[in-house]
Motif scaffolding. Structure first.
Motif, PDB file in Angstrom:
ATOM      1  N   GLN A 145       1.697  -3.353 -20.255  1.00  0.00           N
ATOM      2  CA  GLN A 145       2.885  -4.481 -21.226  1.00  0.00           C
ATOM      3  C   GLN A 145       4.096  -3.881 -21.560  1.00  0.00           C
ATOM      4  OE1 GLN A 145      -0.455  -5.872 -24.086  1.00  0.00           O
ATOM      5  NE2 GLN A 145       0.655  -7.752 -23.745  1.00  0.00           N
ATOM      6  N   GLU A 146       4.050  -2.625 -22.064  1.00  0.00           N
ATOM      7  CA  GLU A 146       5.145  -1.675 -22.601  1.00  0.00           C
ATOM      8  C   GLU A 146       5.776  -1.013 -21.590  1.00  0.00           C
ATOM      9  OE1 GLU A 146       3.080   0.910 -25.308  1.00  0.00           O
ATOM     10  OE2 GLU A 146       2.455  -0.652 -26.503  1.00  0.00           O
ATOM     11  N   GLU A 200       3.198 -11.737 -17.218  1.00  0.00           N
ATOM     12  CA  GLU A 200       3.615 -11.711 -18.663  1.00  0.00           C
ATOM     13  C   GLU A 200       2.348 -12.592 -19.439  1.00  0.00           C
ATOM     14  OE1 GLU A 200       7.370 -12.765 -19.908  1.00  0.00           O
ATOM     15  OE2 GLU A 200       8.341 -11.074 -18.588  1.00  0.00           O
ATOM     16  N   ALA A 236      -1.076 -10.965 -19.196  1.00  0.00           N
ATOM     17  CA  ALA A 236      -1.271  -9.607 -19.865  1.00  0.00           C
ATOM     18  C   ALA A 236      -1.155 -10.012 -21.402  1.00  0.00           C
ATOM     19  CB  ALA A 236      -0.047  -8.835 -19.623  1.00  0.00           C
ATOM     20  N   LEU A 237      -0.452 -10.863 -21.913  1.00  0.00           N
ATOM     21  CA  LEU A 237      -0.829 -11.344 -23.460  1.00  0.00           C
ATOM     22  C   LEU A 237      -2.112 -11.658 -23.524  1.00  0.00           C
ATOM     23  CD1 LEU A 237       0.257 -11.823 -26.326  1.00  0.00           C
ATOM     24  CD2 LEU A 237       0.709 -14.180 -25.326  1.00  0.00           C
ATOM     25  N   VAL A 280      -4.162  -2.281 -20.633  1.00  0.00           N
ATOM     26  CA  VAL A 280      -3.222  -3.557 -20.709  1.00  0.00           C
ATOM     27  C   VAL A 280      -1.830  -3.217 -21.412  1.00  0.00           C
ATOM     28  CG1 VAL A 280      -3.305  -5.941 -21.320  1.00  0.00           C
ATOM     29  CG2 VAL A 280      -5.281  -5.039 -20.326  1.00  0.00           C
ATOM     30  N   ARG A 281      -2.215  -2.481 -22.455  1.00  0.00           N
ATOM     31  CA  ARG A 281      -0.774  -2.292 -23.359  1.00  0.00           C
ATOM     32  C   ARG A 281       0.002  -1.545 -22.662  1.00  0.00           C
ATOM     33  NH1 ARG A 281      -3.973  -1.525 -29.347  1.00  0.00           N
ATOM     34  NH2 ARG A 281      -3.974  -3.931 -29.893  1.00  0.00           N
ATOM     35  N   ASP A 323      -4.898  -8.874 -23.590  1.00  0.00           N
ATOM     36  CA  ASP A 323      -4.726  -8.183 -24.936  1.00  0.00           C
ATOM     37  C   ASP A 323      -5.417  -8.722 -26.037  1.00  0.00           C
ATOM     38  OD1 ASP A 323      -3.424  -7.370 -27.363  1.00  0.00           O
ATOM     39  OD2 ASP A 323      -2.012  -6.229 -26.344  1.00  0.00           O
ATOM     40  N   LYS A 326       1.011 -18.272 -23.822  1.00  0.00           N
ATOM     41  CA  LYS A 326       2.324 -17.370 -23.693  1.00  0.00           C
ATOM     42  C   LYS A 326       3.553 -18.203 -24.433  1.00  0.00           C
ATOM     43  CE  LYS A 326       4.740 -13.249 -22.954  1.00  0.00           C
ATOM     44  NZ  LYS A 326       5.901 -13.692 -23.191  1.00  0.00           N
ATOM     45  N   VAL A 333       5.626  -4.426 -17.331  1.00  0.00           N
ATOM     46  CA  VAL A 333       5.876  -5.585 -16.997  1.00  0.00           C
ATOM     47  C   VAL A 333       7.296  -6.065 -17.596  1.00  0.00           C
ATOM     48  CG1 VAL A 333       5.313  -7.857 -18.309  1.00  0.00           C
ATOM     49  CG2 VAL A 333       3.461  -6.172 -17.676  1.00  0.00           C
TER      50      VAL A 333
END
Length: 577
Positions: free
Chosen positions: A481-482, A503, A506-507, A477-478, A510, A225, A485
């Motif tokens: 994230q959107e 964070e 999650a990245l 997961v997205r 993805d 990240k 998070v």
């Protein structure tokens, strides 16, 4: 909402900032100081005492200049399913030898012969042993706990290096396109820190989704990240899905050696089953894990390991090399060599895979000037391909890449005319680091992290990959994230660190699934039920992910260098198979 008018922080200035205090990070600091640079090593926990280096298995690759590495390189390329660069493997053999020679001079806790003069250490005692279906691995036994104690001492002996424990770096700072420092959280002191640096080495490990193996609770993909947020590329993210045979009652990672010395995995019907999945004895690590998961999936669990046929000399060797694991077995009430014990495929993410930050040469420089990578933070795609280097090659990689990154970063810092800036310049970055603490409510990070684990760790989605299942996991997961998070709540500095862990993981999750969906074949850890065959015609290439200006991934492909593989006669033999 709490608003921090004056953000409590400390300021540090150094030439090279090393993020991560494992084996690679310690080597990076030592090497940087030898280039005339000052080094500061920061670690989430304790430099030399946290992460997975201190809990690594007890063997490391050890080939000497007197050895012809060709047989090892050829076999390793086959076992890595061709998705690597033999030139990098050859480089690593030499780089690792040099570091082991230096460690030997420091009296490192390696296996030794009883040939020492009084007051001196004996000569190194290496053994040739099967490792993960490889027959030509000369390896050296070691005590990883004592090794990391030694590394911490050696870093401090340089006088030009300092340590900063219990510090989590959450943002890298870039000015005029180059690295100039970082912002971190001093969790125990409840303060932030601003570190001004001319170069940074990312050695903060991979991502294990806070798995159950020792040290893996620290590995959340933060290095990925941090690099991604400043524009650096990542590679082989589809290979962040490692699983290894694990005892159900204690942490036993790195124990592929047990199958190599005569252990037999049995299904719930008492039948040896690995022969159904490979004609190699023992099979590759990923084949053992997938075979175990397949038997359980088909109703033939649980899985047991029978070590009763292991010869006495091999038992003694194992008890010596893995004394910490042997002690855990004893404390759990198990006699591994007398009783059949229950095992399962334990998830350990990119630790046994090859995902990581992309680089192109032995300076270990990432695509952002001033940023260097080492150890598990750097992609191991060049040296382990689609398979695993867990223990024997991963430790060698930490030795070689750590030192190389330190040399690269130290030289870069010495040639930099960069001047330190007032901390006032970074006031907004410091304030932004505390954003989750300004909220008065919201989900705590542990709740969200658990959801990420359920999307990444179950064998049904990440051992047995399939397009629609991965699409569903990716969509989940997205959404996190959107929608979730960005609104995480941290009531204190401890929870603040966890927000950044969420964070990063999650990245990682993805990008892992996005890359896995692109690779329409099966190879090594990456097994797709909808594309079950290996495709050497279309897929002898690595997948590189780069962030666009909005932080969204752009993917491109880098072909595996075929010439050396052809010279070794590997491509032809693979095609014949």
């Amino acid at each position: 909402m709490r608003v921090f008018v004056e953000v409590p922080h400390d300021v540090y200035t150094t030439d090279v900032l090393v993020i991560g205090g494992g084996l690679a990070g310690c080597w990076a600091a030592i090497a940087a100081t030898r280039q005339g640079s000052r080094a500061l090593v920061v670690d989430k926990g304790f430099v030399g005492g946290s992460g997975c280096s201190v809990f690594a298995g007890g063997v490391v690759l050890y080939l000497t200049p007197e050895d012809d590495p060709t047989d090892f390189v050829r076999e390793h390329c086959r076992e890595s399913e061709l998705l690597l660069d033999p030139a990098w493997v050859e480089w690593l053999v030499q780089a690792n030898y040099e570091r082991i020679a230096e460690l030997d001079g420091w009296g490192a806790p390696f296996d030794r012969h009883d040939d020492a003069a009084e007051g001196q250490a004996g000569s190194l005692h290496r053994r040739l042993i099967y490792v993960g279906s490889r027959e030509t691995v000369w390896r050296l036994g070691l005590d990883s706990v004592e090794l990391m104690k030694l590394m911490r001492k050696q870093v401090l002996r340089t006088k030009q290096a300092k340590l900063l424990d219990h510090t989590t770096i959450v943002k890298l700072l870039v000015q005029d396109g180059r690295i100039v420092g970082a912002v971190g959280i001093r969790r125990q002191d409840e303060r932030l820190c601003l570190i001004q640096a001319k170069a940074i080495v990312l050695a903060a490990g991979g991502c294990a989704w806070k798995g159950t193996h020792f040290g893996h609770d620290m590995l959340c993909g933060e290095a990925y990240k941090l690099a991604w947020d400043v524009g650096a590329a990542l590679m082989n993210m589809e290979y962040a899905n490692g699983y290894i045979a694990t005892n159900t009652r204690f942490d036993s990672h790195g124990q592929c050696i047990l199958a190599a010395i005569g252990g037999k995995y049995l299904n719930g019907e008492g039948e040896p089953f690995l022969g159904k999945y490979s004609d190699k004895v023992p099979p590759a690590i990923h084949v053992i894990a997938r075979g175990m998961a397949s038997e359980i999936r088909e109703g033939r669990g649980p899985i047991q390991l029978d070590l009763s046929a292991v010869p006495v000399k091999d038992r003694e060797m194992w008890l010596h090399a893995f004394k910490h694991i042997a002690e855990l077995a004893r404390r759990s009430g198990q006699d591994l060599f007398a009783d059949r014990t229950q095992w399962h495929p334990g998830f350990n993410g990119s630790v046994s895979g090859s995902a990581g930050v992309y680089f192109t040469d032995t300076t270990m420089a990432a695509s952002v000037p001033g940023l260097f990578v080492a150890g598990d933070a750097a992609t191991r795609g060049y040296v382990v391909g689609a398979s695993s280097g867990i223990t024997f090659l991963n430790l060698a990689w930490a030795n070689g890449s750590g030192y190389a990154a330190g040399v690269g970063a130290g030289e870069f810092a010495q040639n930099s005319g960069q001047e330190a800036h007032s901390d006032a310049k970074w006031k907004s970055e410091l304030a932004e680091a505390l954003r989750p603490m300004e909220r008065t409510g919201g989900l705590l990070p542990d709740v969200v992290y658990g959801q990420l684990q359920t999307q990444a760790m179950p064998p049904e989605v990440n051992i047995f990959r399939e397009g629609e299942r991965m699409q569903r996991a990716l969509a989940h997961v997205r959404t996190l994230q959107e929608e979730v998070v960005p609104n995480l709540f941290a009531p204190d500095f401890h929870e603040l660190v966890k927000c950044y862990e969420v964070e990063a993981t999650a990245l990682t999750t993805d990008l892992m699934y996005e890359a896995a969906l692109l690779r329409t074949e099966s190879r090594g850890w990456h097994f797709r039920e909808d594309y079950p065959q290996r495709d050497d015609t279309g897929w002898l290439k690595w997948i590189v992910a780069e962030p666009d200006e909005k932080g969204e991934p752009d993917f491109r492909y880098v072909s595996v260098p075929r010439k050396r593989l052809e010279e070794l006669g590997i491509l032809e033999s693979a095609a014949a198979v």
